[in-house]
Design a protein around this motif. Structure first.
Motif, PDB file in Angstrom:
ATOM      1  N   VAL A 117       3.989 -29.142 -15.993  1.00  0.00           N
ATOM      2  CA  VAL A 117       4.525 -27.904 -15.423  1.00  0.00           C
ATOM      3  C   VAL A 117       6.015 -27.993 -15.127  1.00  0.00           C
ATOM      4  CG1 VAL A 117       2.326 -27.180 -14.451  1.00  0.00           C
ATOM      5  CG2 VAL A 117       3.862 -28.593 -13.077  1.00  0.00           C
ATOM      6  N   ASP A 118       6.547 -29.208 -15.002  1.00  0.00           N
ATOM      7  CA  ASP A 118       7.958 -29.353 -14.666  1.00  0.00           C
ATOM      8  C   ASP A 118       8.890 -28.854 -15.762  1.00  0.00           C
ATOM      9  OD1 ASP A 118       7.266 -30.424 -12.240  1.00  0.00           O
ATOM     10  OD2 ASP A 118       7.404 -32.507 -12.905  1.00  0.00           O
ATOM     11  N   VAL A 119       8.386 -28.629 -16.980  1.00  0.00           N
ATOM     12  CA  VAL A 119       9.260 -28.115 -18.045  1.00  0.00           C
ATOM     13  C   VAL A 119       9.454 -26.609 -17.927  1.00  0.00           C
ATOM     14  CG1 VAL A 119       8.540 -29.966 -19.595  1.00  0.00           C
ATOM     15  CG2 VAL A 119       7.417 -27.723 -19.768  1.00  0.00           C
ATOM     16  N   LEU A 120       8.681 -25.946 -17.074  1.00  0.00           N
ATOM     17  CA  LEU A 120       8.787 -24.493 -16.936  1.00  0.00           C
ATOM     18  C   LEU A 120      10.028 -24.115 -16.130  1.00  0.00           C
ATOM     19  CD1 LEU A 120       5.066 -23.591 -16.151  1.00  0.00           C
ATOM     20  CD2 LEU A 120       6.273 -23.316 -18.326  1.00  0.00           C
ATOM     21  N   ARG A 121      10.731 -23.105 -16.612  1.00  0.00           N
ATOM     22  CA  ARG A 121      11.908 -22.575 -15.928  1.00  0.00           C
ATOM     23  C   ARG A 121      11.800 -21.056 -15.853  1.00  0.00           C
ATOM     24  NH1 ARG A 121      12.292 -27.337 -15.574  1.00  0.00           N
ATOM     25  NH2 ARG A 121      14.043 -28.703 -16.076  1.00  0.00           N
ATOM     26  N   VAL A 122      12.348 -20.480 -14.798  1.00  0.00           N
ATOM     27  CA  VAL A 122      12.490 -19.031 -14.715  1.00  0.00           C
ATOM     28  C   VAL A 122      13.960 -18.723 -14.948  1.00  0.00           C
ATOM     29  CG1 VAL A 122      12.213 -16.973 -13.289  1.00  0.00           C
ATOM     30  CG2 VAL A 122      10.534 -18.828 -13.144  1.00  0.00           C
ATOM     31  N   GLU A 123      14.243 -18.040 -16.064  1.00  0.00           N
ATOM     32  CA  GLU A 123      15.625 -17.836 -16.487  1.00  0.00           C
ATOM     33  C   GLU A 123      15.949 -16.356 -16.587  1.00  0.00           C
ATOM     34  OE1 GLU A 123      15.985 -19.812 -20.215  1.00  0.00           O
ATOM     35  OE2 GLU A 123      15.759 -21.828 -19.362  1.00  0.00           O
ATOM     36  N   GLU A 124      17.219 -16.023 -16.401  1.00  0.00           N
ATOM     37  CA  GLU A 124      17.673 -14.667 -16.658  1.00  0.00           C
ATOM     38  C   GLU A 124      17.764 -14.445 -18.166  1.00  0.00           C
ATOM     39  OE1 GLU A 124      21.302 -13.996 -14.547  1.00  0.00           O
ATOM     40  OE2 GLU A 124      20.255 -13.636 -12.647  1.00  0.00           O
ATOM     41  N   VAL A 125      17.302 -13.282 -18.599  1.00  0.00           N
ATOM     42  CA  VAL A 125      17.266 -12.967 -20.035  1.00  0.00           C
ATOM     43  C   VAL A 125      17.753 -11.538 -20.230  1.00  0.00           C
ATOM     44  CG1 VAL A 125      15.367 -14.565 -20.510  1.00  0.00           C
ATOM     45  CG2 VAL A 125      14.858 -12.192 -19.879  1.00  0.00           C
ATOM     46  N   PRO A 126      18.190 -11.189 -21.444  1.00  0.00           N
ATOM     47  CA  PRO A 126      18.570  -9.798 -21.707  1.00  0.00           C
ATOM     48  C   PRO A 126      17.368  -8.862 -21.583  1.00  0.00           C
ATOM     49  CG  PRO A 126      19.394 -11.276 -23.417  1.00  0.00           C
ATOM     50  CD  PRO A 126      18.432 -12.078 -22.593  1.00  0.00           C
ATOM     51  N   MET A 127      17.616  -7.609 -21.273  1.00  0.00           N
ATOM     52  CA  MET A 127      16.550  -6.615 -21.236  1.00  0.00           C
ATOM     53  C   MET A 127      15.980  -6.438 -22.640  1.00  0.00           C
ATOM     54  SD  MET A 127      14.787  -4.451 -19.373  1.00  0.00           S
ATOM     55  CE  MET A 127      15.692  -3.915 -17.916  1.00  0.00           C
ATOM     56  N   PRO A 128      14.674  -6.598 -22.814  1.00  0.00           N
ATOM     57  CA  PRO A 128      14.088  -6.399 -24.146  1.00  0.00           C
ATOM     58  C   PRO A 128      14.260  -4.943 -24.602  1.00  0.00           C
ATOM     59  CG  PRO A 128      12.534  -7.482 -22.661  1.00  0.00           C
ATOM     60  CD  PRO A 128      13.666  -6.983 -21.821  1.00  0.00           C
ATOM     61  N   ASP A 129      14.324  -4.764 -25.914  1.00  0.00           N
ATOM     62  CA  ASP A 129      14.534  -3.437 -26.489  1.00  0.00           C
ATOM     63  C   ASP A 129      13.368  -3.104 -27.408  1.00  0.00           C
ATOM     64  OD1 ASP A 129      15.738  -1.054 -27.147  1.00  0.00           O
ATOM     65  OD2 ASP A 129      16.988  -1.929 -28.719  1.00  0.00           O
ATOM     66  N   PRO A 130      12.602  -2.045 -27.118  1.00  0.00           N
ATOM     67  CA  PRO A 130      11.451  -1.741 -27.966  1.00  0.00           C
ATOM     68  C   PRO A 130      11.848  -1.226 -29.336  1.00  0.00           C
ATOM     69  CG  PRO A 130      11.781   0.003 -26.354  1.00  0.00           C
ATOM     70  CD  PRO A 130      12.765  -1.089 -26.007  1.00  0.00           C
ATOM     71  N   ARG A 186      14.134 -11.499 -15.567  1.00  0.00           N
ATOM     72  CA  ARG A 186      13.813 -12.926 -15.640  1.00  0.00           C
ATOM     73  C   ARG A 186      12.575 -13.123 -16.504  1.00  0.00           C
ATOM     74  NH1 ARG A 186      12.293 -13.580  -9.679  1.00  0.00           N
ATOM     75  NH2 ARG A 186      11.209 -11.699 -10.392  1.00  0.00           N
ATOM     76  N   ALA A 187      12.476 -14.338 -17.065  1.00  0.00           N
ATOM     77  CA  ALA A 187      11.300 -14.686 -17.854  1.00  0.00           C
ATOM     78  C   ALA A 187      11.058 -16.179 -17.746  1.00  0.00           C
ATOM     79  CB  ALA A 187      11.490 -14.297 -19.320  1.00  0.00           C
ATOM     80  N   VAL A 188       9.788 -16.580 -17.851  1.00  0.00           N
ATOM     81  CA  VAL A 188       9.440 -18.003 -17.862  1.00  0.00           C
ATOM     82  C   VAL A 188       9.761 -18.568 -19.244  1.00  0.00           C
ATOM     83  CG1 VAL A 188       7.557 -19.665 -17.669  1.00  0.00           C
ATOM     84  CG2 VAL A 188       7.638 -17.683 -16.124  1.00  0.00           C
ATOM     85  N   ARG A 189      10.402 -19.716 -19.259  1.00  0.00           N
ATOM     86  CA  ARG A 189      10.776 -20.381 -20.501  1.00  0.00           C
ATOM     87  C   ARG A 189      10.490 -21.878 -20.399  1.00  0.00           C
ATOM     88  NH1 ARG A 189      10.961 -15.963 -22.196  1.00  0.00           N
ATOM     89  NH2 ARG A 189      12.693 -14.804 -23.150  1.00  0.00           N
ATOM     90  N   PRO A 201      14.907  -1.255 -13.639  1.00  0.00           N
ATOM     91  CA  PRO A 201      15.757  -1.117 -14.832  1.00  0.00           C
ATOM     92  C   PRO A 201      17.020  -0.334 -14.480  1.00  0.00           C
ATOM     93  CG  PRO A 201      13.868   0.368 -14.938  1.00  0.00           C
ATOM     94  CD  PRO A 201      13.646  -0.513 -13.750  1.00  0.00           C
ATOM     95  N   SER A 202      18.135  -0.768 -14.998  1.00  0.00           N
ATOM     96  CA  SER A 202      19.391  -0.096 -14.683  1.00  0.00           C
ATOM     97  C   SER A 202      19.784   0.905 -15.773  1.00  0.00           C
ATOM     98  CB  SER A 202      20.517  -1.122 -14.474  1.00  0.00           C
ATOM     99  OG  SER A 202      20.598  -1.986 -15.586  1.00  0.00           O
TER     100      SER A 202
END
Length: 320
Positions: free
Chosen positions: A13-26, A3-6, A312-313
């Motif tokens: 503050v009401d524009v903030l959402r916690v959303e599911e996101v892809p796993m970042p890749d270094p 998850r990440a804040v978007r 992490p899976s």
């Protein structure tokens, strides 16, 4: 999923959402970190509200967050200084640390000393580097009397300690409810408001202060000048207009954003010579409540998010 804040528009503050996101890749030179703690800062609120659009425009959907501390999950090509499960603290320039996982440059991370608690580690970079730069900008040292406005805030609470460590006598301007904390750390507390200038002079035994650090804004630059402080020994991290008009210093995070500075600050915490006061911690899902508290501007020290996201899976490290 991670998850990440978007946020997808400027606003409260009401524009903030916690959303599911892809796993970042270094990528090359980068490290993937599982975030254990991530500080929040007034600048992030200003960006989210659109107040800094001309200088730092957001690209929507936008993430947020610079400070971070956590565990190394994977490294990209060319990274040799970190291994899986290393405990680190640092920062990202990608507005991305308010998340379960973040990718950042290896040069933006340092090892977490065992004596640095996770919330302190995750809230250190922005406030710590800014305080370090401000104290160095005014040349605080033995025999000096240094005034710090906003002395109990995220930056101010560190600046008063760093100035004390440098040998200065420190006068801290803060609300009365923070005076006990300041006094316990060798700082002379003065309440802001009516009669403040006279109270500062009295606290300085009738002498003019040698240096002034403004972490709050308002008219503190002008107050410092009225007290007789030389412009080159005044530093403000907020009031750019008065700094330009009167020729004061404006050193802050940009001047202190260095891994060696961060490691120095972490070492001070590890040996008990510096404290990051943590007023509250919030889970990622309560990011709105965390910013509501921050924006009241009465916080002692830092507010920190503690994501606690999924393990992490399947993360493939290109560097191993």
């Amino acid at each position: 999923m991670p998850r990440a804040v978007r946020f997808s528009e400027y606003g409260d503050v009401d524009v903030l959402r916690v959303e599911e996101v892809p796993m970042p890749d270094p990528g090359p030179g980068e490290v993937l970190v599982r975030v254990r703690a991530a500080g929040i800062n007034p600048g992030e609120a200003a960006v989210r509200r659109g107040l800094l659009h001309e200088r730092w425009p957001a690209t929507f959907p936008s993430g947020q967050g610079s400070d971070l501390a956590g565990l190394v999950v994977a490294s990209g090509p060319g990274v040799t200084g970190f291994r899986t499960d290393d405990e680190v603290l640092g920062w990202t320039d990608a507005r991305a640390s308010h998340a379960d996982y973040v990718v950042t440059g290896a040069r933006q991370l340092v090892p977490r000393p065992v004596g640095v608690p996770w919330p302190a580690a995750g809230g250190l970079f922005v406030a710590g580097s800014t305080a370090w730069a401000a104290v160095h900008a005014v040349g605080a040292g033995r025999g000096d009397t240094v005034v710090v406005a906003g002395a109990a805030g995220g930056v101010g609470s560190l600046a008063v300690q760093l100035a004390r460590n440098a040998g200065a006598t420190v006068i801290g301007l803060a609300g009365p409810h923070h005076h006990e904390w300041l006094s316990a750390r060798g700082v002379v507390p003065v309440a802001y408001g009516e009669g403040m200038a006279e109270a500062i002079v009295a606290a300085a035994d009738g002498a003019r202060p040698d240096a002034f650090i403004d972490t709050f804004g308002a008219d503190y630059v002008r107050l410092a000048l009225r007290l007789g402080v030389e412009p080159q020994r005044i530093n403000t991290i907020i009031n750019q207009r008065d700094a330009v008009e009167f020729g004061t210093r404006t050193a802050g995070n940009a001047e202190g954003a260095d891994p060696e500075v961060l490691a120095e600050l972490a070492a001070l915490i590890d040996r008990g010579a510096l404290e990051v006061p943590i007023s509250a911690t919030y889970p990622l899902t309560e990011v709105r409540a965390a910013f509501r508290e921050l924006e009241r501007r009465h916080t002692l020290g830092k507010i920190v998010l503690v994501p606690g996201g999924p393990e992490p899976s399947a993360v493939v490290s290109a560097g191993r």
